[in-house]
Design a protein around this motif. Structure first.
Motif, mmCIF file in Angstrom:
data_model
loop_
_atom_site.group_PDB
_atom_site.id
_atom_site.type_symbol
_atom_site.label_atom_id
_atom_site.label_comp_id
_atom_site.label_asym_id
_atom_site.label_seq_id
_atom_site.Cartn_x
_atom_site.Cartn_y
_atom_site.Cartn_z
ATOM 1 N N HIS A 205 -9.916 -9.501 2.170
ATOM 2 C CA HIS A 205 -11.160 -8.853 1.738
ATOM 3 C C HIS A 205 -11.135 -7.339 1.981
ATOM 4 C CE1 HIS A 205 -12.491 -12.862 1.216
ATOM 5 N NE2 HIS A 205 -12.705 -13.127 2.485
ATOM 6 N N ARG A 206 -9.955 -6.798 2.131
ATOM 7 C CA ARG A 206 -9.842 -5.406 2.564
ATOM 8 C C ARG A 206 -9.486 -4.490 1.400
ATOM 9 N NH1 ARG A 206 -5.057 -3.673 6.766
ATOM 10 N NH2 ARG A 206 -5.148 -1.428 6.425
ATOM 11 N N THR A 207 -10.092 -3.325 1.426
ATOM 12 C CA THR A 207 -9.663 -2.293 0.483
ATOM 13 C C THR A 207 -8.588 -1.447 1.141
ATOM 14 O OG1 THR A 207 -11.500 -0.934 1.237
ATOM 15 C CG2 THR A 207 -11.824 -2.173 -0.799
ATOM 16 N N LEU A 208 -7.809 -0.749 0.342
ATOM 17 C CA LEU A 208 -6.654 -0.036 0.880
ATOM 18 C C LEU A 208 -7.051 1.127 1.784
ATOM 19 C CD1 LEU A 208 -4.369 -0.024 -2.280
ATOM 20 C CD2 LEU A 208 -4.386 -1.643 -0.381
ATOM 21 N N ASP A 209 -8.274 1.636 1.610
ATOM 22 C CA ASP A 209 -8.718 2.719 2.490
ATOM 23 C C ASP A 209 -9.310 2.174 3.788
ATOM 24 O OD1 ASP A 209 -11.099 1.661 1.734
ATOM 25 O OD2 ASP A 209 -11.884 3.466 0.779
ATOM 26 N N GLN A 210 -9.095 0.889 4.039
ATOM 27 C CA GLN A 210 -9.536 0.217 5.259
ATOM 28 C C GLN A 210 -11.042 0.075 5.345
ATOM 29 O OE1 GLN A 210 -7.635 1.069 8.902
ATOM 30 N NE2 GLN A 210 -5.691 0.569 8.007
ATOM 31 N N MET A 211 -11.731 0.244 4.237
ATOM 32 C CA MET A 211 -13.171 0.039 4.260
ATOM 33 C C MET A 211 -13.485 -1.215 3.459
ATOM 34 S SD MET A 211 -14.487 2.326 6.157
ATOM 35 C CE MET A 211 -16.208 2.532 5.751
ATOM 36 N N MET A 323 -5.767 -2.651 -9.968
ATOM 37 C CA MET A 323 -6.678 -2.649 -8.815
ATOM 38 C C MET A 323 -5.907 -2.976 -7.540
ATOM 39 S SD MET A 323 -9.878 -5.216 -8.010
ATOM 40 C CE MET A 323 -10.933 -4.730 -9.327
ATOM 41 N N GLN A 324 -4.981 -3.907 -7.648
ATOM 42 C CA GLN A 324 -4.200 -4.312 -6.482
ATOM 43 C C GLN A 324 -3.304 -3.167 -5.999
ATOM 44 O OE1 GLN A 324 -1.378 -7.578 -7.130
ATOM 45 N NE2 GLN A 324 -2.097 -8.482 -5.204
ATOM 46 N N ARG A 325 -2.838 -2.364 -6.928
ATOM 47 C CA ARG A 325 -1.951 -1.253 -6.577
ATOM 48 C C ARG A 325 -2.727 -0.097 -5.955
ATOM 49 N NH1 ARG A 325 0.383 3.131 -8.610
ATOM 50 N NH2 ARG A 325 -1.029 3.247 -10.382
ATOM 51 N N THR A 326 -3.957 0.095 -6.409
ATOM 52 C CA THR A 326 -4.660 1.322 -6.035
ATOM 53 C C THR A 326 -5.925 1.120 -5.206
ATOM 54 O OG1 THR A 326 -5.946 1.233 -8.077
ATOM 55 C CG2 THR A 326 -3.878 2.484 -8.134
ATOM 56 N N TYR A 327 -6.477 -0.116 -5.168
ATOM 57 C CA TYR A 327 -7.804 -0.257 -4.559
ATOM 58 C C TYR A 327 -7.871 -1.265 -3.418
ATOM 59 C CZ TYR A 327 -12.758 -1.298 -4.073
ATOM 60 O OH TYR A 327 -14.002 -1.505 -3.561
ATOM 61 N N ASN A 328 -7.415 -2.495 -3.665
ATOM 62 C CA ASN A 328 -7.496 -3.496 -2.593
ATOM 63 C C ASN A 328 -6.259 -4.384 -2.599
ATOM 64 O OD1 ASN A 328 -7.885 -5.253 -4.727
ATOM 65 N ND2 ASN A 328 -9.951 -5.883 -4.147
ATOM 66 N N TYR A 329 -6.125 -5.206 -1.580
ATOM 67 C CA TYR A 329 -4.925 -6.028 -1.463
ATOM 68 C C TYR A 329 -4.862 -7.122 -2.511
ATOM 69 C CZ TYR A 329 -2.855 -4.010 2.651
ATOM 70 O OH TYR A 329 -2.219 -3.164 3.493
ATOM 71 N N SER A 330 -6.017 -7.701 -2.832
ATOM 72 C CA SER A 330 -6.005 -8.897 -3.677
ATOM 73 C C SER A 330 -5.979 -8.579 -5.163
ATOM 74 C CB SER A 330 -7.236 -9.753 -3.376
ATOM 75 O OG SER A 330 -8.401 -9.103 -3.842
ATOM 76 N N GLY A 331 -6.513 -7.443 -5.563
ATOM 77 C CA GLY A 331 -6.656 -7.178 -6.994
ATOM 78 C C GLY A 331 -7.740 -8.018 -7.639
ATOM 79 N N MET A 332 -8.591 -8.597 -6.808
ATOM 80 C CA MET A 332 -9.686 -9.428 -7.320
ATOM 81 C C MET A 332 -11.008 -8.904 -6.767
ATOM 82 S SD MET A 332 -8.049 -13.133 -6.615
ATOM 83 C CE MET A 332 -6.298 -13.122 -6.321
#
Ligand code: FES
Ligand SMILES: [Fe+2]
Length: 428
Positions: A205-211, A323-332
């Motif tokens: 449930h994590r975004t790549l910016d840790q938020m 989205m998975q590459r740039t925003y969050n781990y799951s891309g969902m």
């Protein structure tokens, strides 16, 4: 507070004794009529329908499958709710097509009519002088409104417990909560395991910016788990180190049969049930506060007229690789889709002999053993302790920064404080 405490020291939880055998996995996952786990579920009031599904007296009946049984729920002229076995006791036509008329549901095939007690109150296909109708009963389970839901009890009538005092059912302002319901396309245990798996929020449930959704950076360290068995089930806590030198604790109570109340510092409260629909599908019920203002997607997005999520396994949950590459781990998008993707992807009923369990799986390991133990005890005539007092269902989650390193004092202090708070008059 009774029971034992278990810590996640590696020596205690690694090894074969944590694993389920093939036979144990079958015992745990099967919940149909006559199964060990099915009998345990049948001792509890279970969430079943949303209120809008049976909105008023004499409204159309609805189909509902639970614990491997196909039922038809209806609300009679007096507003009472009952769940009849779907097949008419005469020759098996579906009572879903029944006509809901004065205080009973009439099968449209030959006109037999049943009331909420299952009694056959009219049998027009037999001679007027016949007393055959007095000998026929429809299989029926009671239903009742409580806490913004319709509940079902499927156990022996003489064992029917009082309605449980889950916190949202009895506390002031509970009418402001929202109930969401949807279907998971896998065995119920897989969904439930995700609700006592604090380690996954730091990735799934994590975004790549840790938020991530929880918006607490301390969430993302590997948690040290502790667990206490209680009268209502158990509570487990994940302890994470903070740069400030203290700990971030998240405590999740697990209340029988499958209710988990997960801490959420942003818009907390509520909780989740996962209830077997049959062996390969399950019901989710989430009780939540209304979505917060920053939410841009619905809590759960269903295909209209179904209980299935719009993003489902047939479309790979609409995974977005960019989205998975740039925003969050799951891309969902949304926790609900992310949770469904990983737990449904295990297959209809996962073969747990193929797992490799680590220290962060402590609560899952305990839950499996615990439910199997309770189900076996029930078979020996020992009823679950929580059923003796509906007030034992009253718990809440905890999230706290503290220097306290042990779970028990944190839990006992918060639980005592919670029990001192006022409650509204219970619905029943
Ligand atoms: S099958 Fe229902 S009345 Fe005959
Ligand atoms: Fe999750």
């Amino acid at each position: 507070m009774s029971g034992s405490r278990i810590s996640s020291s590696a020596s205690k939880i690694e090894g074969d004794e944590c694993m389920l055998s093939q036979a144990e996995n079958q015992l745990l996952t099967r919940a149909g009529p006559g199964t060990l786990m099915g009998e345990l579920f049948r001792r509890f009031w279970l969430p079943a329908l949303q209120l809008w599904e049976l909105p008023e007296p004499d409204c159309p009946p609805v189909r509902f499958r639970i614990l491997g049984e196909d039922l038809v729920a209806f609300r009679d002229s007096e507003g009472r709710v009952a769940f009849l076995r779907e097949n008419c006791p005469h020759r098996g036509a579906s009572l879903f097509f029944g006509r809901n008329e004065e205080s009973g549901l009439r099968c449209v095939y030959h006109g037999w009519k049943f009331d909420v007690s299952g009694a056959c109150v009219d049998m027009p296909s037999e001679p007027a002088e016949s007393n055959f109708k007095a000998k026929v009963r429809a299989a029926v389970y009671p239903g009742v409104e409580h806490g913004g839901l319709i509940w079902i009890y499927m156990g022996p009538p003489e064992k029917q417990p009082p309605l449980p005092h889950y916190h949202w059912c009895i506390q002031p302002k509970s009418e402001t909560l929202r109930v969401y319901k949807w279907m998971q396309e896998s065995n119920w245990v897989q969904g439930l395991e995700g609700n006592i798996d604090t380690a996954h929020i730091g990735f799934l449930h994590r975004t790549l910016d840790q938020m991530g959704a929880q918006r607490i950076p301390g969430n993302f360290n590997a948690p040290r788990l502790q667990l206490i068995e209680t009268e209502f089930g158990f509570v487990y806590g994940g302890r994470r180190d903070r740069p400030e030198g203290d700990y971030y604790w998240r405590l999740t109570p697990f209340v029988l049969p499958t209710f988990t109340s997960i801490p959420n510092p942003v818009w907390g409260g509520g909780g989740l049930f996962v209830i077997p629909r049959d062996d390969t599908t399950s019901w989710w019920f989430t009780i939540s506060e209304p979505m917060p203002a920053y939410a841009t997607t619905p809590y759960v997005d269903l295909i209209p007229g179904t209980w299935r999520q719009t993003r489902n396994r047939e479309n790979d949950y609409m995974i977005d690789r960019e989205m998975q590459r740039t925003y969050n781990y799951s891309g969902m998008v949304t926790n609900r889709v992310q949770d469904a993707a990983v737990t449904e992807s295990m297959g209809a009923v996962y073969d747990r002999t193929r797992e490799h369990l680590g220290t962060s799986d402590l609560a899952i390991i305990f839950m499996r053993r615990y439910l199997l133990r309770l189900a076996r005890q029930l078979q020996e005539g020992i009823e679950p302790r929580v059923l003796s007092d509906p007030r034992l269902f009253l718990v809440r989650p905890v999230h706290i920064y503290t220097e306290e390193a042990d779970l028990r004092p944190i839990w006992e202090r918060d639980h005592a404080e919670h029990l001192r708070q006022p409650v509204a008059v219970p619905a029943g």
